[in-house]
Design a protein around this motif. Structure first.
Motif, PDB file in Angstrom:
ATOM      1  N   PRO A 271       2.623  61.829 -11.854  1.00 51.42           N
ATOM      2  CA  PRO A 271       3.848  61.786 -12.674  1.00 51.42           C
ATOM      3  C   PRO A 271       4.184  60.397 -13.221  1.00 51.42           C
ATOM      4  O   PRO A 271       4.946  60.281 -14.178  1.00 51.42           O
ATOM      5  CB  PRO A 271       4.948  62.272 -11.715  1.00 51.42           C
ATOM      6  CG  PRO A 271       4.230  63.102 -10.701  1.00 51.42           C
ATOM      7  CD  PRO A 271       2.881  62.456 -10.536  1.00 51.42           C
ATOM      8  N   VAL A 272       3.598  59.350 -12.631  1.00 49.04           N
ATOM      9  CA  VAL A 272       3.854  57.987 -13.120  1.00 49.04           C
ATOM     10  C   VAL A 272       3.358  57.838 -14.565  1.00 49.04           C
ATOM     11  O   VAL A 272       3.957  57.119 -15.370  1.00 49.04           O
ATOM     12  CB  VAL A 272       3.172  56.948 -12.187  1.00 49.04           C
ATOM     13  CG1 VAL A 272       3.192  55.557 -12.793  1.00 49.04           C
ATOM     14  CG2 VAL A 272       3.846  56.954 -10.821  1.00 49.04           C
ATOM     15  N   LEU A 273       2.285  58.567 -14.921  1.00 54.54           N
ATOM     16  CA  LEU A 273       1.774  58.475 -16.295  1.00 54.54           C
ATOM     17  C   LEU A 273       2.817  58.954 -17.296  1.00 54.54           C
ATOM     18  O   LEU A 273       3.023  58.338 -18.345  1.00 54.54           O
ATOM     19  CB  LEU A 273       0.501  59.306 -16.456  1.00 54.54           C
ATOM     20  CG  LEU A 273      -0.794  58.686 -15.941  1.00 54.54           C
ATOM     21  CD1 LEU A 273      -1.962  59.587 -16.304  1.00 54.54           C
ATOM     22  CD2 LEU A 273      -1.004  57.294 -16.530  1.00 54.54           C
ATOM     23  N   ASP A 274       3.482  60.064 -16.960  1.00 57.26           N
ATOM     24  CA  ASP A 274       4.525  60.572 -17.864  1.00 57.26           C
ATOM     25  C   ASP A 274       5.688  59.602 -17.960  1.00 57.26           C
ATOM     26  O   ASP A 274       6.284  59.444 -19.018  1.00 57.26           O
ATOM     27  CB  ASP A 274       5.030  61.940 -17.391  1.00 57.26           C
ATOM     28  CG  ASP A 274       4.103  63.034 -17.869  1.00 57.26           C
ATOM     29  OD1 ASP A 274       3.427  62.807 -18.898  1.00 57.26           O
ATOM     30  OD2 ASP A 274       4.016  64.072 -17.208  1.00 57.26           O
ATOM     31  N   HIS A 275       5.996  58.964 -16.841  1.00 60.31           N
ATOM     32  CA  HIS A 275       7.066  57.952 -16.863  1.00 60.31           C
ATOM     33  C   HIS A 275       6.751  56.910 -17.933  1.00 60.31           C
ATOM     34  O   HIS A 275       7.598  56.594 -18.767  1.00 60.31           O
ATOM     35  CB  HIS A 275       7.185  57.296 -15.479  1.00 60.31           C
ATOM     36  CG  HIS A 275       8.037  56.057 -15.465  1.00 60.31           C
ATOM     37  ND1 HIS A 275       9.403  56.095 -15.364  1.00 60.31           N
ATOM     38  CD2 HIS A 275       7.707  54.739 -15.609  1.00 60.31           C
ATOM     39  CE1 HIS A 275       9.882  54.855 -15.420  1.00 60.31           C
ATOM     40  NE2 HIS A 275       8.874  54.019 -15.560  1.00 60.31           N
ATOM     41  N   TYR A 276       5.522  56.406 -17.950  1.00 62.55           N
ATOM     42  CA  TYR A 276       5.182  55.374 -18.936  1.00 62.55           C
ATOM     43  C   TYR A 276       5.114  55.929 -20.352  1.00 62.55           C
ATOM     44  O   TYR A 276       5.546  55.278 -21.299  1.00 62.55           O
ATOM     45  CB  TYR A 276       3.905  54.637 -18.537  1.00 62.55           C
ATOM     46  CG  TYR A 276       4.183  53.681 -17.409  1.00 62.55           C
ATOM     47  CD1 TYR A 276       5.110  52.659 -17.567  1.00 62.55           C
ATOM     48  CD2 TYR A 276       3.576  53.825 -16.175  1.00 62.55           C
ATOM     49  CE1 TYR A 276       5.426  51.804 -16.533  1.00 62.55           C
ATOM     50  CE2 TYR A 276       3.876  52.966 -15.128  1.00 62.55           C
ATOM     51  CZ  TYR A 276       4.805  51.958 -15.319  1.00 62.55           C
ATOM     52  OH  TYR A 276       5.116  51.124 -14.291  1.00 62.55           O
ATOM     53  N   ARG A 277       4.587  57.152 -20.483  1.00 62.32           N
ATOM     54  CA  ARG A 277       4.549  57.738 -21.840  1.00 62.32           C
ATOM     55  C   ARG A 277       5.972  57.859 -22.385  1.00 62.32           C
ATOM     56  O   ARG A 277       6.229  57.556 -23.550  1.00 62.32           O
ATOM     57  CB  ARG A 277       3.870  59.111 -21.799  1.00 62.32           C
ATOM     58  CG  ARG A 277       2.369  59.000 -21.580  1.00 62.32           C
ATOM     59  CD  ARG A 277       1.681  60.333 -21.835  1.00 62.32           C
ATOM     60  NE  ARG A 277       0.250  60.216 -21.685  1.00 62.32           N
ATOM     61  CZ  ARG A 277      -0.467  60.740 -20.677  1.00 62.32           C
ATOM     62  NH1 ARG A 277       0.125  61.444 -19.735  1.00 62.32           N
ATOM     63  NH2 ARG A 277      -1.764  60.562 -20.619  1.00 62.32           N
TER      64      ARG A 277
END
Ligand code: AMP
Length: 193
Positions: A154-160
């Motif tokens: 989910p960290v990837l979505d945070h950055y996106r």
């Protein structure tokens, strides 16, 4: 220049971060390495985390945030860093954003290494035989992959959502080929700096 090197255990983050350090001229900061060094030195922090490391469990966010903050304050990290193994949860990503914002910085780019499951398992088993890391045993490997899927992806979505470029790079094949792909992806996303 703050680069987050992202990917599951066994995706080659540590190896690639080591190579990128030379290319970008900023230090490689591995939170796993920092914790293993504390555990090996038998410091109070090291004693606190040793059993979590061996079991492949994530250490509490507040604790790892302190470790990272201390390391990022060191003079060699003034120009930036390649972060390997951090952030691993959305709260850690928020803590990092706040920490960097306090010095007018932000995560510039996320490089996400993409490696299929069978390759990951093969690499982790090989590393277990070569390096004897206490967490490279079947139970800990399973735990780390589960945590990656549930808490870290989910960290990837945070950055996106923050508008930070997330570069997904094929992490399969040999070390040099992956390094070249990462450098090319960085150059086309950020240009020469
Ligand atoms: P690594 O070397 O990145 O695979 O990390 C090894 C171990 O250190 C992990 O399995 C965790 O126990 C601990 N660790 C490293 N980084 C973090 C982090 N950002 N948050 C929580 N635990 C961490």
């Amino acid at each position: 220049m703050i680069v987050v090197l992202f990917g599951p255990p066994g995706s080659g983050k540590g190896t690639q971060a080591g190579l990128l350090t030379g290319a970008l001229g900023v230090p490689h900061i591995s939170t796993g390495e920092l914790l293993r060094a504390e555990a090996a030195a038998g410091t109070p922090l090291g004693r606190q985390v040793a059993s979590m490391l061996a079991a492949g469990e994530l250490v509490p966010d507040e604790l790892i945030e302190r470790v990272l903050e201390r390391r990022l304050r060191a003079p060699d990290a003034e120009r930036g860093a390649i972060l390997d193994g951090y952030p691993r949860t959305v709260p850690q990503a928020r803590a990092l954003d706040a920490l960097l914002a306090a010095s007018g910085r932000r995560v510039d780019v996320v490089v996400a290494l993409d490696v299929d499951f069978r390759t990951l398992i093969g690499r982790l088993e090989r590393r277990a035989a070569e390096q004897h890391r206490p967490d490279d045993n079947p139970a800990s490997i399973a735990e780390r992959l589960r945590e990656y899927h549930e808490l870290t992806e989910p960290v990837l979505d945070h950055y996106r959502q923050q508008g930070v470029p997330v570069l997904v790079v094929d992490g399969s094949g040999d070390v040099d080929a992956v390094h070249r792909r990462i450098v090319e992806a960085l150059e086309s996303a950020l240009g020469h700096r």
